[in-house]
Design a protein around this motif. Structure first.
Motif, PDB file in Angstrom:
ATOM      1  N   SER A 187       0.348   0.417   1.331  1.00  0.00           N
ATOM      2  CA  SER A 187      -1.026   0.068   1.703  1.00  0.00           C
ATOM      3  C   SER A 187      -1.075  -1.129   2.635  1.00  0.00           C
ATOM      4  CB  SER A 187      -1.839  -0.240   0.438  1.00  0.00           C
ATOM      5  OG  SER A 187      -1.263  -1.346  -0.255  1.00  0.00           O
ATOM      6  N   GLY A 188       0.072  -1.784   2.868  1.00  0.00           N
ATOM      7  CA  GLY A 188       0.118  -2.958   3.723  1.00  0.00           C
ATOM      8  C   GLY A 188      -0.161  -4.242   2.963  1.00  0.00           C
ATOM      9  N   SER A 189      -0.286  -5.313   3.727  1.00  0.00           N
ATOM     10  CA  SER A 189      -0.486  -6.641   3.148  1.00  0.00           C
ATOM     11  C   SER A 189      -1.800  -6.688   2.363  1.00  0.00           C
ATOM     12  CB  SER A 189      -0.499  -7.679   4.272  1.00  0.00           C
ATOM     13  OG  SER A 189      -0.737  -8.957   3.776  1.00  0.00           O
ATOM     14  N   PRO A 190      -1.861  -7.438   1.253  1.00  0.00           N
ATOM     15  CA  PRO A 190      -0.801  -8.299   0.707  1.00  0.00           C
ATOM     16  C   PRO A 190       0.048  -7.635  -0.376  1.00  0.00           C
ATOM     17  CG  PRO A 190      -2.851  -8.819  -0.371  1.00  0.00           C
ATOM     18  CD  PRO A 190      -3.170  -7.720   0.612  1.00  0.00           C
ATOM     19  N   ASP A 191      -0.438  -6.495  -0.928  1.00  0.00           N
ATOM     20  CA  ASP A 191       0.232  -5.936  -2.108  1.00  0.00           C
ATOM     21  C   ASP A 191       1.338  -4.954  -1.762  1.00  0.00           C
ATOM     22  OD1 ASP A 191      -1.477  -7.379  -3.809  1.00  0.00           O
ATOM     23  OD2 ASP A 191      -2.991  -5.803  -3.720  1.00  0.00           O
ATOM     24  N   TYR A 192       1.239  -4.311  -0.600  1.00  0.00           N
ATOM     25  CA  TYR A 192       2.227  -3.324  -0.183  1.00  0.00           C
ATOM     26  C   TYR A 192       2.437  -2.257  -1.268  1.00  0.00           C
ATOM     27  CZ  TYR A 192       3.123  -6.585   3.591  1.00  0.00           C
ATOM     28  OH  TYR A 192       2.988  -7.400   4.677  1.00  0.00           O
ATOM     29  N   THR A 193       1.342  -1.719  -1.755  1.00  0.00           N
ATOM     30  CA  THR A 193       1.401  -0.701  -2.798  1.00  0.00           C
ATOM     31  C   THR A 193       1.943   0.600  -2.218  1.00  0.00           C
ATOM     32  OG1 THR A 193      -0.500  -1.692  -3.900  1.00  0.00           O
ATOM     33  CG2 THR A 193       0.066   0.576  -4.518  1.00  0.00           C
ATOM     34  N   LEU A 194       2.930   1.169  -2.883  1.00  0.00           N
ATOM     35  CA  LEU A 194       3.528   2.405  -2.389  1.00  0.00           C
ATOM     36  C   LEU A 194       2.509   3.541  -2.404  1.00  0.00           C
ATOM     37  CD1 LEU A 194       6.992   2.336  -4.201  1.00  0.00           C
ATOM     38  CD2 LEU A 194       6.502   1.709  -1.835  1.00  0.00           C
ATOM     39  N   ASP A 195       2.495   4.325  -1.334  1.00  0.00           N
ATOM     40  CA  ASP A 195       1.618   5.487  -1.223  1.00  0.00           C
ATOM     41  C   ASP A 195       2.073   6.542  -2.231  1.00  0.00           C
ATOM     42  OD1 ASP A 195       0.368   7.930  -0.448  1.00  0.00           O
ATOM     43  OD2 ASP A 195       0.149   7.197   1.605  1.00  0.00           O
ATOM     44  N   PRO A 196       1.190   7.020  -3.114  1.00  0.00           N
ATOM     45  CA  PRO A 196       1.585   8.041  -4.099  1.00  0.00           C
ATOM     46  C   PRO A 196       2.162   9.303  -3.460  1.00  0.00           C
ATOM     47  CG  PRO A 196      -0.541   7.101  -4.672  1.00  0.00           C
ATOM     48  CD  PRO A 196      -0.208   6.580  -3.307  1.00  0.00           C
ATOM     49  N   LEU A 197       1.676   9.656  -2.261  1.00  0.00           N
ATOM     50  CA  LEU A 197       2.219  10.839  -1.586  1.00  0.00           C
ATOM     51  C   LEU A 197       3.685  10.618  -1.231  1.00  0.00           C
ATOM     52  CD1 LEU A 197       1.624  13.643  -0.327  1.00  0.00           C
ATOM     53  CD2 LEU A 197       1.113  12.442   1.805  1.00  0.00           C
ATOM     54  N   PHE A 198       4.013   9.440  -0.746  1.00  0.00           N
ATOM     55  CA  PHE A 198       5.405   9.105  -0.451  1.00  0.00           C
ATOM     56  C   PHE A 198       6.262   9.190  -1.705  1.00  0.00           C
ATOM     57  CE2 PHE A 198       8.248   5.351  -0.912  1.00  0.00           C
ATOM     58  CZ  PHE A 198       9.327   5.830  -0.179  1.00  0.00           C
ATOM     59  N   VAL A 199       5.780   8.650  -2.806  1.00  0.00           N
ATOM     60  CA  VAL A 199       6.534   8.676  -4.064  1.00  0.00           C
ATOM     61  C   VAL A 199       6.739  10.114  -4.530  1.00  0.00           C
ATOM     62  CG1 VAL A 199       6.529   7.949  -6.473  1.00  0.00           C
ATOM     63  CG2 VAL A 199       5.711   6.379  -4.704  1.00  0.00           C
ATOM     64  N   TYR A 200       5.709  10.944  -4.362  1.00  0.00           N
ATOM     65  CA  TYR A 200       5.794  12.357  -4.734  1.00  0.00           C
ATOM     66  C   TYR A 200       6.882  13.060  -3.923  1.00  0.00           C
ATOM     67  CZ  TYR A 200       4.364  17.287  -4.876  1.00  0.00           C
ATOM     68  OH  TYR A 200       4.339  18.657  -4.988  1.00  0.00           O
ATOM     69  N   PHE A 201       6.902  12.830  -2.629  1.00  0.00           N
ATOM     70  CA  PHE A 201       7.929  13.422  -1.780  1.00  0.00           C
ATOM     71  C   PHE A 201       9.322  12.925  -2.180  1.00  0.00           C
ATOM     72  CE2 PHE A 201       4.870  13.921   2.086  1.00  0.00           C
ATOM     73  CZ  PHE A 201       4.373  15.091   1.537  1.00  0.00           C
ATOM     74  N   LEU A 202       9.435  11.622  -2.367  1.00  0.00           N
ATOM     75  CA  LEU A 202      10.739  11.029  -2.643  1.00  0.00           C
ATOM     76  C   LEU A 202      11.298  11.504  -3.981  1.00  0.00           C
ATOM     77  CD1 LEU A 202      12.745   9.148  -1.318  1.00  0.00           C
ATOM     78  CD2 LEU A 202      11.651   7.224  -2.489  1.00  0.00           C
ATOM     79  N   ASP A 203      10.429  11.700  -4.956  1.00  0.00           N
ATOM     80  CA  ASP A 203      10.876  12.223  -6.249  1.00  0.00           C
ATOM     81  C   ASP A 203      11.516  13.602  -6.093  1.00  0.00           C
ATOM     82  OD1 ASP A 203      10.365  10.151  -7.991  1.00  0.00           O
ATOM     83  OD2 ASP A 203       8.335  10.804  -8.455  1.00  0.00           O
ATOM     84  N   GLN A 204      10.951  14.434  -5.228  1.00  0.00           N
ATOM     85  CA  GLN A 204      11.520  15.762  -5.022  1.00  0.00           C
ATOM     86  C   GLN A 204      12.894  15.673  -4.372  1.00  0.00           C
ATOM     87  OE1 GLN A 204       8.638  18.986  -3.810  1.00  0.00           O
ATOM     88  NE2 GLN A 204       7.300  17.223  -3.482  1.00  0.00           N
ATOM     89  N   VAL A 205      13.051  14.760  -3.419  1.00  0.00           N
ATOM     90  CA  VAL A 205      14.358  14.567  -2.784  1.00  0.00           C
ATOM     91  C   VAL A 205      15.381  14.109  -3.819  1.00  0.00           C
ATOM     92  CG1 VAL A 205      15.631  13.308  -1.018  1.00  0.00           C
ATOM     93  CG2 VAL A 205      13.284  14.044  -0.567  1.00  0.00           C
ATOM     94  N   ALA A 206      14.972  13.175  -4.678  1.00  0.00           N
ATOM     95  CA  ALA A 206      15.872  12.696  -5.730  1.00  0.00           C
ATOM     96  C   ALA A 206      16.255  13.838  -6.673  1.00  0.00           C
ATOM     97  CB  ALA A 206      15.217  11.550  -6.504  1.00  0.00           C
ATOM     98  N   ASP A 207      15.299  14.706  -6.978  1.00  0.00           N
ATOM     99  CA  ASP A 207      15.586  15.867  -7.829  1.00  0.00           C
ATOM    100  C   ASP A 207      16.639  16.764  -7.187  1.00  0.00           C
ATOM    101  OD1 ASP A 207      13.714  15.019  -9.682  1.00  0.00           O
ATOM    102  OD2 ASP A 207      12.144  16.383  -9.000  1.00  0.00           O
ATOM    103  N   TRP A 208      16.470  17.049  -5.898  1.00  0.00           N
ATOM    104  CA  TRP A 208      17.426  17.925  -5.203  1.00  0.00           C
ATOM    105  C   TRP A 208      18.820  17.321  -5.197  1.00  0.00           C
ATOM    106  CZ3 TRP A 208      13.813  18.411  -0.340  1.00  0.00           C
ATOM    107  CH2 TRP A 208      12.684  19.171  -0.676  1.00  0.00           C
ATOM    108  N   ALA A 209      18.888  16.019  -4.912  1.00  0.00           N
ATOM    109  CA  ALA A 209      20.188  15.352  -4.857  1.00  0.00           C
ATOM    110  C   ALA A 209      20.860  15.355  -6.228  1.00  0.00           C
ATOM    111  CB  ALA A 209      20.016  13.923  -4.345  1.00  0.00           C
TER     112      ALA A 209
END
Length: 655
Positions: A72-94
């Motif tokens: 989300s950017g400054s100041p909290d830089y909260t991770l985008d849930p869509l990004f986390v959703y995508f990344l979880d799938q990549v981790a699953d495949w690996a």
């Protein structure tokens, strides 16, 4: 004698313990290196790619991520849930393939120095990443930052220590990858402190001799686009003259010294800087990047260089990931479509000690059935090549016609486009002759909207050939832009040729458009800026005359339903499916307001998964316990759809 043997065994165990827990792999570049989570083309790589990488003998994948842009950017830089959703799938495949996955913070600009206060971003993003992945397998690794540069070693080392400390507050298990300043240079490894954390891997990059590995590169300073044919090893008979554009630069100086720099001994000597660091510190060492840029380098010499570097790294127990898998430094043949079964550079695979799968000759055959260009994701074997300065979101989830997402486009300037690049090119001649149609759902907000749908064929080597266009104009005479979804169906035979734009020159059409060799399909702001326009697209496909992007009544759910989540029990995420039928009283596709929430056993709301109008159809929602920071226990999810339906189910979180 027994004491001597015991000492030898202990020493051997110590050495083995200091090796990285993986050996050889690749970088998956150009995937998560996007300007936001909503610009990630998630289908660029799939589960199938991880299966194929495993078959090559790869045991580690480095995933470069523009991590700071996934927030989300400054100041909290909260991770985008869509990004986390995508990344979880990549981790699953690996994890499923037993491949180690390095989450590489590749928020990196070659032209900009690393900020001296970058810890203000690094600490919050890595704290969140570690919190999310702390319960995953040990095959997940955290790499703090790719190639910090323009920052002092002292300041960078302080920042990196602070990041390691912040990760360890939430995750004491996963290995962290740390690297030196000066572009992760092997020369700066010794300037790193002796970190007290013992669960670290140290990394460096290797691209020497640079005038060989980067000949043709446009991003160097000065540009090396004009430099080509530099051999490896040095060969006076093959050595090119210094291009006029590079006279008087450091590149000319390096070319003059190449007789001594372009040798096996020199390369091994430079690598010894890293080898000596590893032996002195007794720490695991990993070469995160090495490679040779394809366009201007002799392929046989590339192979020689890769084999030399790879063997020397392995002789010294240094793990590696080559830059990259697909792309300018990749493992595929030059100018190919990078298809696994057809285009792998088998000589290069052999040089890297990887398995060499059988290769076939690709023969382009005409499509005989329709295919999807976009349904929640960009279709298979299609690359997103869109160019737009406005908002372009491929994952809008509030106004989708069907499924989870649709494409949203606004603020486009004239000639900007949503562009789908077919790889390989497609032969649509049969589909055109059989009256197939371009079919999509579309919604717009202004009656003045006008744009083109456009097919572009491939430019051949014929100097008189150009990328010819076949278009169809869309305006309010073709579809009502009234903020509601409409189906658009255009027979391929109704597209008409207009000409070609090539090398900043317009060529009038001469009847040369080739339906047998289609390179692109585009939606183009051809007539004016679409500054105030808002457009949504969904279910874009080429389909038979009888088929439709509109779901048939008998293919929709017969009634509301809410399925049991799967898996259940779960950790850390699970999938929930529900369905909305045609409105019973008038058999229409009117939307219902849908709310899907998660509650704990005390009835307190812990997450809202859906709160939007949804048309009839089937939907899938992912729920992550990590995002909601939940502990083990029983939870309930409840679906409300308009005034007609309420249902709940129980799910169990087990950590």
């Amino acid at each position: 004698m027994e004491k001597i043997i015991a000492v030898i065994l202990i020493f051997s165990a110590m050495v083995a313990a200091q090796q990285a827990p993986f050996n050889r792999g690749v970088n998956l570049s150009g995937w998560f290196e996007a300007s936001s989570a909503r610009q990630i083309q998630f289908t660029k790589y799939t589960h199938e790619d991880f299966v194929q990488l495993k078959s090559l003998g790869v045991d580690v994948v480095r995933l470069p991520i523009n991590l700071h842009y996934m927030t989300s950017g400054s100041p909290d830089y909260t991770l985008d849930p869509l990004f986390v959703y995508f990344l979880d799938q990549v981790a699953d495949w690996a994890e499923e393939q037993g491949i180690n996955l390095i989450l590489d913070n590749h928020t990196f600009d070659v032209t900009q120095s690393t900020s001296t206060d970058i810890d203000k971003v690094l600490i919050p993003v890595w704290t969140q990443m570690a919190s999310h992945f702390k319960n995953r397998s040990k095959k997940i690794f955290y790499e703090v930052l790719n190639e910090p540069h323009g920052i002092s070693d002292v300041r960078w080392n302080q920042i990196q220590q602070a990041v390691v400390d912040s990760i360890r507050k939430v995750d004491t298990t996963h290995t962290i990858i740390v690297g030196p300043a000066n572009w992760n240079s092997y020369n700066n490894l010794s300037l790193m402190p002796v970190y007290s954390d013992k669960n670290l891997i140290y990394t460096f990059h290797f691209y020497d001799p640079f005038i060989f590995t980067h000949q043709g590169a446009s991003w160097s300073s000065p540009s090396m686009v004009d430099l080509a044919g530099v051999p490896f090893p040095y060969n006076a008979a093959k050595m090119p003259a210094c291009p006029q554009s590079l006279k008087g630069t450091w590149i000319e100086s390096n070319m003059n010294n190449y007789k001594s720099d372009g040798t096996f001994q020199k390369v091994q000597g430079l690598l010894n800087t890293a080898v000596n660091f590893q032996r002195t510190r007794n720490v695991p060492l990993y070469c995160g990047e090495f490679g040779v840029y394809i366009p201007n380098s002799p392929d046989s010499d590339r192979v020689v260089w890769y084999e030399l570097v790879r063997k020397y790294l392995e002789q010294n127990n240094i793990a590696w990931t080559t830059w990259d898998y697909k792309g300018g430094f990749g493992l595929f043949k030059k100018d190919s479509d990078e298809l696994f079964n057809y285009d792998l550079n088998t000589s290069l695979l052999t040089a890297l000690g990887l398995n060499v799968p059988a290769q076939s000759v690709f023969i382009q055959r005409p499509d005989t059935t329709g295919f999807d260009l976009y349904t929640d994701y960009v279709g298979k074997n299609i690359n997103n090549q869109s160019y737009s300065s406005g908002t372009l979101d491929f994952y809008t989830d509030q106004n989708s016609y069907a499924g989870n997402y649709c494409v949203y486009w606004s603020g486009a300037k004239r000639y900007e486009a949503i562009s789908f690049d077919f790889q390989p090119n497609r032969d649509l001649s049969v589909l055109k002759s059989e009256n197939y149609v371009l079919d999509c759902m579309i919604k717009g907000n202004l009656s003045s909207i006008a744009f083109d749908l456009r097919f572009v064929d491939s430019k051949t080597s014929d100097p008189n050939d150009h990328p010819w266009r076949c278009v169809y104009k869309i305006d309010n005479s073709k579809v009502s832009f009234d903020d509601t979804w409409h189906e658009l169906r255009i027979p391929l035979k109704d597209f008409y040729e207009t000409g070609a734009w090539d090398n900043n020159t317009w060529y009038t059409q001469i009847g040369k458009f080739d339906w047998k060799d289609i390179n692109l399909f585009e939606l183009v702001a051809e007539y004016s800026d679409l500054s105030s326009a808002k457009l949504w697209f969904d279910n874009i496909k080429i389909t038979s005359p009888a088929a439709s992007a509109v779901a048939k009544v008998n293919s929709l759910p017969a009634s509301f339903y809410l399925q049991q989540n799967y898996p259940n029990p779960f950790n850390p995420s699970t999938t929930i499916k529900f369905g909305i039928p045609i409105t019973a009283n008038d058999n229409s596709r009117k939307s219902s307001h849908v709310v899907l929430k998660v509650y704990d056993v005390l009835g307190s709301e812990v997450a809202t998964l859906v709160n939007a109008d949804k048309v009839p159809g089937e939907y899938t929602v992912e729920f992550s316990s990590a995002a909601a920071k939940l502990s083990s226990g029983i939870y309930f999810y409840l679906l409300r759809a308009g005034n007609e339906y309420v249902q709940s189910r129980k799910m169990i979180l087990m950590k």
